[in-house]
Design an enzyme around this catalytic site. Structure first.
Site, PDB file in Angstrom:
ATOM      1  N   GLY A   9       0.853  -1.195   0.000  1.00 35.39           N
ATOM      2  CA  GLY A   9       0.000   0.000   0.000  1.00 35.39           C
ATOM      3  C   GLY A   9       0.887   1.242   0.000  1.00 35.39           C
ATOM      4  O   GLY A   9       0.594   2.253   0.636  1.00 35.39           O
ATOM      5  N   GLY A  12      -0.097   5.180  -1.069  1.00 37.29           N
ATOM      6  CA  GLY A  12      -1.115   5.940  -0.350  1.00 37.29           C
ATOM      7  C   GLY A  12      -0.511   7.099   0.425  1.00 37.29           C
ATOM      8  O   GLY A  12       0.660   7.454   0.257  1.00 37.29           O
ATOM      9  N   GLN A  13      -1.348   7.701   1.268  1.00 39.18           N
ATOM     10  CA  GLN A  13      -0.951   8.920   1.979  1.00 39.18           C
ATOM     11  C   GLN A  13       0.291   8.682   2.849  1.00 39.18           C
ATOM     12  O   GLN A  13       1.232   9.474   2.811  1.00 39.18           O
ATOM     13  CB  GLN A  13      -2.109   9.417   2.856  1.00 39.18           C
ATOM     14  N   ASP A  35       1.904  -1.774  -4.537  1.00 39.76           N
ATOM     15  CA  ASP A  35       0.503  -1.348  -4.441  1.00 39.76           C
ATOM     16  C   ASP A  35      -0.328  -2.222  -5.378  1.00 39.76           C
ATOM     17  O   ASP A  35       0.218  -3.049  -6.098  1.00 39.76           O
ATOM     18  CB  ASP A  35       0.382   0.142  -4.793  1.00 39.76           C
ATOM     19  N   ASP A  51      -1.604  -7.640  -4.608  1.00 40.90           N
ATOM     20  CA  ASP A  51      -2.916  -7.610  -3.976  1.00 40.90           C
ATOM     21  C   ASP A  51      -2.744  -8.389  -2.678  1.00 40.90           C
ATOM     22  O   ASP A  51      -2.517  -9.597  -2.688  1.00 40.90           O
ATOM     23  CB  ASP A  51      -3.948  -8.291  -4.889  1.00 40.90           C
ATOM     24  N   TYR A 141     -14.551   0.329   9.684  1.00 44.70           N
ATOM     25  CA  TYR A 141     -13.096   0.549   9.772  1.00 44.70           C
ATOM     26  C   TYR A 141     -12.611   0.346  11.213  1.00 44.70           C
ATOM     27  O   TYR A 141     -11.642  -0.369  11.460  1.00 44.70           O
ATOM     28  CB  TYR A 141     -12.818   1.972   9.289  1.00 44.70           C
ATOM     29  N   LYS A 145     -10.104  -2.454  12.725  1.00 45.99           N
ATOM     30  CA  LYS A 145      -8.847  -2.091  13.386  1.00 45.99           C
ATOM     31  C   LYS A 145      -8.805  -2.651  14.803  1.00 45.99           C
ATOM     32  O   LYS A 145      -7.764  -3.113  15.265  1.00 45.99           O
ATOM     33  CB  LYS A 145      -8.664  -0.564  13.399  1.00 45.99           C
TER      34      LYS A 145
HETATM   35  N1  SER Z   1      -7.641   9.247   9.133  1.00 45.03           N
HETATM   36  C1  SER Z   1      -8.402   8.044   9.325  1.00 45.03           C
HETATM   37  C2  SER Z   1      -9.771   8.181   8.794  1.00 45.03           C
HETATM   38  O1  SER Z   1     -10.282   9.260   8.778  1.00 45.03           O
HETATM   39  C3  SER Z   1      -8.444   7.684  10.772  1.00 45.03           C
HETATM   40  O2  SER Z   1      -7.592   6.620  10.992  1.00 45.03           O
HETATM   41  O3  SER Z   1     -10.355   7.222   8.421  1.00 45.03           O
END
Ligand code: SER
Length: 311
Positions: A9, A12-13, A35, A51, A141, A145
Site C-alpha cells: 500500500g 497511499g498517503q 501497491d 494484492d 473501519y 482495526k
Molecule cells: N484518518 C483516518 C480516517 O479518517 C483515521 O484513521 O479514516
C-alpha cells in the site's frame, strides 16, 4: 541478516512518505514499494504490484526479494469502508492475516501495521482518551482495526510474532493525498485555501479531532520499529498523539497567512463518524515505553504546510 523491507500500500498517503524515509535509511534497493496497481513510484526504485488478499502472490514476492520486514498499509479507511462494509472488513482483516502468517511461519521477522483512533467509539472517554479504556467502535473501519489489534497481540503472545502498531490520529501532509478518511478535510482545506481562497467543510465547525503532522507520524513509525523489542510492551497498538483542533480553529490559523480565506460548513455522513471518535489522546504509554514525543503543533504544521504547498 541485513534488512530488506516491503511496504504494502506504498502509494497511499502514508506510504508515499514512508518509502522515501525508509530508503534514506536502508538504501533504495532494500525497500520494495508495492501497491495494487503500478504508480509513479515505480520509477523511483523497486516496485511490485501486490494484492494483499492474494497470499500466494505475496509469498512469491517476499521470497523473490528476500524480504524480512513488512509495513502493511493497504486498507479501506473510515468513510470508504462505510460504503463497502463487506469489502472493507475482508481487505482489512485478510490482508493482516496474510502478513501475520508470514511471520508465524518465520518467513519474515518483523511487521508494522497501523491502527487508528477509529478503534474508539461513542462510549469512550473523549478527552485525553487513555490507552486502556472502553472501545466499542461503531464504524466498519474501527471494528476491523480493533479486531486487528486483538489479533496482533494474539500472534505476539502465541507465536512470538514481532508486530508493532500505532493508533494514528488524522494525518496531514503535503507530499501525498489522503483517500477515504473522515479526517481528510484537514488536508483538503490547505489545497482549497491556496487554490480558491475558500473551503466547504464536510464536518461542522466545532468538531475537534486528534491530528498529527506527517513528519511526526513517520518519526513515530520508524521510532517504534527501531525500538528494542523489550521496550515495545504493548503489542495491540499504542495511542499516539500530536495535537487537536476543530475546522473553525484550523481555518483561523490559515487566515493568519491568507486573511481573505473563508470557510463554510456542510456536514455529511462523515460527521457521525467524527462524533464517535475522541477529541484528544493520551499517548503517555508510548512516551514511557519507547520515548515518543511529537514535535509539531497546529501553528508549526500550518506554517510548514503552506510554505511547501506554495512552492
Ligand atoms: N484518518 C483516518 C480516517 O479518517 C483515521 O484513521 O479514516
Amino acid at each position: 541478516m541485513s534488512d530488506k523491507i516491503l511496504v504494502i500500500g506504498s502509494s497511499g498517503q502514508i506510504g508515499t512518505e514512508l518509502v522515501q524515509n525508509l530508503r534514506d535509511i536502508y538504501g533504495i534497493d532494500n525497500v520494495v514499494a508495492s501497491d495494487v496497481k503500478v504508480t509513479e513510484q515505480a520509477k523511483e526504485g523497486p516496485f511490485e504490484v501486490i494484492d494483499v488478499m492474494n497470499a500466494q502472490g505475496l509469498l512469491e514476492i517476499v521470497k523473490r526479494h528476500k524480504i524480512n520486514q513488512i509495513y502493511l498499509l493497504a486498507a479501506l479507511l473510515s468513510a470508504t469502508a462505510e460504503k463497502m462494509p463487506k469489502f472493507g472488513w475482508d481487505l482489512n482483516m485478510q490482508g493482516l492475516f496474510n502478513v501475520l502468517d508470514l511471520a508465524k511461519e518465520k518467513i519474515i521477522q518483523k511487521i508494522y501495521w497501523p491502527s487508528s483512533i477509529a478503534v474508539f467509539g461513542p462510549n469512550t472517554p473523549s478527552i485525553n482518551t487513555p490507552q486502556f479504556t472502553i472501545m466499542e467502535p461503531s464504524t466498519v473501519y474501527g471494528i476491523s482495526k480493533q479486531a486487528g489489534e486483538r489479533w496482533c497481540e494474539y500472534y505476539y503472545n502465541k507465536y512470538g510474532v514481532d508486530v508493532r502498531s500505532l493508533r494514528y490520529p488524522g494525518l496531514i501532509g503535503w507530499k501525498s493525498a489522503p483517500g477515504g478518511g473522515t479526517t481528510d478535510y484537514a488536508v483538503h482545506i490547505f489545497h482549497e485555501a491556496l487554490k480558491s481562497g475558500s473551503y466547504e467543510c464536510f464536518l461542522s465547525e466545532n468538531t475537534t479531532l486528534p491530528m498529527m503532522y506527517m513528519p511526526d507520524a513517520i518519526k513515530a513509525t520508524i521510532g517504534i520499529m527501531h525500538a528494542d523489542s523489550q521496550k515495545v510492551k504493548i503489542r495491540s497498538s499504542y495511542n499516539l498523539s500530536g495535537f487537536s483542533f476543530s475546522p473553525k480553529e484550523i481555518a483561523l490559523e490559515i487566515k493568519k497567512h491568507i486573511p481573505n480565506f473563508s470557510i463554510s460548513y456542510k456536514p455529511d455522513s462523515r460527521q457521525q463518524i467524527a462524533d464517535s471518535w475522541p477529541k484528544s489522546i493520551d499517548s503517555s504509554e508510548a512516551g514511557k515505553d519507547w520515548g515518543w514525543k511529537p514535535e509539531y503543533d497546529l501553528t508549526g504544521m500550518t506554517n510548514d504546510m503552506l510554505k511547501n504547498l506554495k512552492k
